[in-house]
Design a protein around this motif. Sequence first.
Motif, mmCIF file in Angstrom:
data_model
loop_
_atom_site.group_PDB
_atom_site.id
_atom_site.type_symbol
_atom_site.label_atom_id
_atom_site.label_comp_id
_atom_site.label_asym_id
_atom_site.label_seq_id
_atom_site.Cartn_x
_atom_site.Cartn_y
_atom_site.Cartn_z
ATOM 1 N N PHE A 50 0.847 -1.187 0.000
ATOM 2 C CA PHE A 50 0.000 0.000 0.000
ATOM 3 C C PHE A 50 0.885 1.240 0.000
ATOM 4 N N CYS A 51 0.534 2.228 -0.825
ATOM 5 C CA CYS A 51 1.294 3.466 -0.897
ATOM 6 C C CYS A 51 0.342 4.650 -0.759
ATOM 7 N N LEU A 52 0.686 5.580 0.123
ATOM 8 C CA LEU A 52 -0.082 6.799 0.315
ATOM 9 C C LEU A 52 0.675 7.941 -0.358
ATOM 10 N N SER A 53 -0.028 8.707 -1.179
ATOM 11 C CA SER A 53 0.646 9.781 -1.904
ATOM 12 C C SER A 53 -0.245 10.997 -2.061
ATOM 13 N N GLU A 54 0.400 12.112 -2.372
ATOM 14 C CA GLU A 54 -0.282 13.305 -2.849
ATOM 15 C C GLU A 54 0.097 13.431 -4.314
ATOM 16 N N ALA A 55 -0.882 13.708 -5.155
ATOM 17 C CA ALA A 55 -0.629 13.737 -6.593
ATOM 18 C C ALA A 55 -1.693 14.571 -7.289
ATOM 19 N N PRO A 56 -1.384 15.026 -8.500
ATOM 20 C CA PRO A 56 -2.386 15.774 -9.255
ATOM 21 C C PRO A 56 -3.523 14.885 -9.765
ATOM 22 N N SER A 57 -3.256 13.565 -9.898
ATOM 23 C CA SER A 57 -4.285 12.654 -10.409
ATOM 24 C C SER A 57 -3.890 11.207 -10.120
ATOM 25 N N ALA A 58 -4.882 10.317 -10.201
ATOM 26 C CA ALA A 58 -4.609 8.886 -10.072
ATOM 27 C C ALA A 58 -3.713 8.417 -11.210
ATOM 28 N N ASP A 59 -3.885 9.005 -12.386
ATOM 29 C CA ASP A 59 -3.044 8.611 -13.523
ATOM 30 C C ASP A 59 -1.580 8.927 -13.275
ATOM 31 N N ALA A 60 -1.291 10.034 -12.605
ATOM 32 C CA ALA A 60 0.098 10.375 -12.292
ATOM 33 C C ALA A 60 0.704 9.326 -11.363
ATOM 34 N N VAL A 61 -0.074 8.870 -10.378
ATOM 35 C CA VAL A 61 0.394 7.810 -9.478
ATOM 36 C C VAL A 61 0.665 6.541 -10.280
ATOM 37 N N ARG A 62 -0.270 6.187 -11.161
ATOM 38 C CA ARG A 62 -0.095 4.988 -11.993
ATOM 39 C C ARG A 62 1.177 5.072 -12.838
ATOM 40 N N ARG A 63 1.401 6.239 -13.431
ATOM 41 C CA ARG A 63 2.579 6.398 -14.297
ATOM 42 C C ARG A 63 3.887 6.188 -13.531
ATOM 43 N N VAL A 64 3.982 6.716 -12.311
ATOM 44 C CA VAL A 64 5.205 6.521 -11.530
ATOM 45 C C VAL A 64 5.453 5.035 -11.327
ATOM 46 N N HIS A 65 4.443 4.312 -10.868
ATOM 47 C CA HIS A 65 4.620 2.884 -10.594
ATOM 48 C C HIS A 65 4.904 2.089 -11.876
ATOM 49 N N GLU A 66 4.273 2.448 -12.963
ATOM 50 C CA GLU A 66 4.544 1.760 -14.233
ATOM 51 C C GLU A 66 5.983 2.006 -14.679
ATOM 52 N N ARG A 67 6.440 3.233 -14.534
ATOM 53 C CA ARG A 67 7.812 3.573 -14.945
ATOM 54 C C ARG A 67 8.854 2.817 -14.132
ATOM 55 N N THR A 68 8.539 2.504 -12.876
ATOM 56 C CA THR A 68 9.516 1.847 -12.004
ATOM 57 C C THR A 68 9.329 0.336 -11.953
ATOM 58 N N GLY A 69 8.426 -0.186 -12.779
ATOM 59 C CA GLY A 69 8.327 -1.630 -12.958
ATOM 60 C C GLY A 69 7.419 -2.377 -12.013
ATOM 61 N N HIS A 70 6.591 -1.668 -11.273
ATOM 62 C CA HIS A 70 5.643 -2.361 -10.395
ATOM 63 C C HIS A 70 4.305 -1.606 -10.420
ATOM 64 N N ALA A 71 3.562 -1.857 -11.464
ATOM 65 C CA ALA A 71 2.285 -1.173 -11.675
ATOM 66 C C ALA A 71 1.323 -1.434 -10.516
ATOM 67 N N ALA A 72 0.568 -0.407 -10.159
ATOM 68 C CA ALA A 72 -0.447 -0.539 -9.110
ATOM 69 C C ALA A 72 -1.665 -1.256 -9.669
ATOM 70 N N ASP A 73 -2.226 -2.147 -8.874
ATOM 71 C CA ASP A 73 -3.456 -2.839 -9.264
ATOM 72 C C ASP A 73 -4.686 -1.975 -9.019
ATOM 73 N N GLU A 74 -4.591 -1.089 -8.031
ATOM 74 C CA GLU A 74 -5.703 -0.207 -7.677
ATOM 75 C C GLU A 74 -5.128 1.145 -7.262
ATOM 76 N N VAL A 75 -5.853 2.222 -7.579
ATOM 77 C CA VAL A 75 -5.526 3.553 -7.080
ATOM 78 C C VAL A 75 -6.839 4.183 -6.626
ATOM 79 N N HIS A 76 -6.901 4.554 -5.339
ATOM 80 C CA HIS A 76 -8.127 5.081 -4.751
ATOM 81 C C HIS A 76 -7.907 6.499 -4.235
ATOM 82 N N PRO A 77 -8.819 7.418 -4.566
ATOM 83 C CA PRO A 77 -8.744 8.739 -3.947
ATOM 84 C C PRO A 77 -9.117 8.633 -2.471
ATOM 85 N N VAL A 78 -8.489 9.440 -1.644
ATOM 86 C CA VAL A 78 -8.785 9.477 -0.211
ATOM 87 C C VAL A 78 -9.405 10.832 0.087
#
Length: 82
Positions: A50-78
């Motif tokens: 589980f990762c907690l982040s501040e970001a402009p969008s869920a897509d930005a969070v997804r892109r970081v994880h995809e770029r580093t080789g471990h794509a997120a299965d779910e991204v939920h706004p809090v």
Amino acid sequence: MATFMDVHHGMQGMTAEQFRQAHDADLAVEGEEGVHFEHAWADPESGDVFCLSEAPSADAVRRVHERTGHAADEVHPVAYSA
């Protein structure tokens, strides 16, 4: 900026060192996507991370994880936290 919790499944057996390396990889590129990872947790027995982040969008969070080789299965706004 919004807050997000993302979830990774299938990471059973991950060692503390592997977890740290994956998180460090995210931290190395987070700024390029406008993301700031605040905290991460891992349960190597269940394989969930589980990762907690501040970001402009869920897509930005997804892109970081995809770029580093471990794509997120779910991204939920809090919306709320205590």
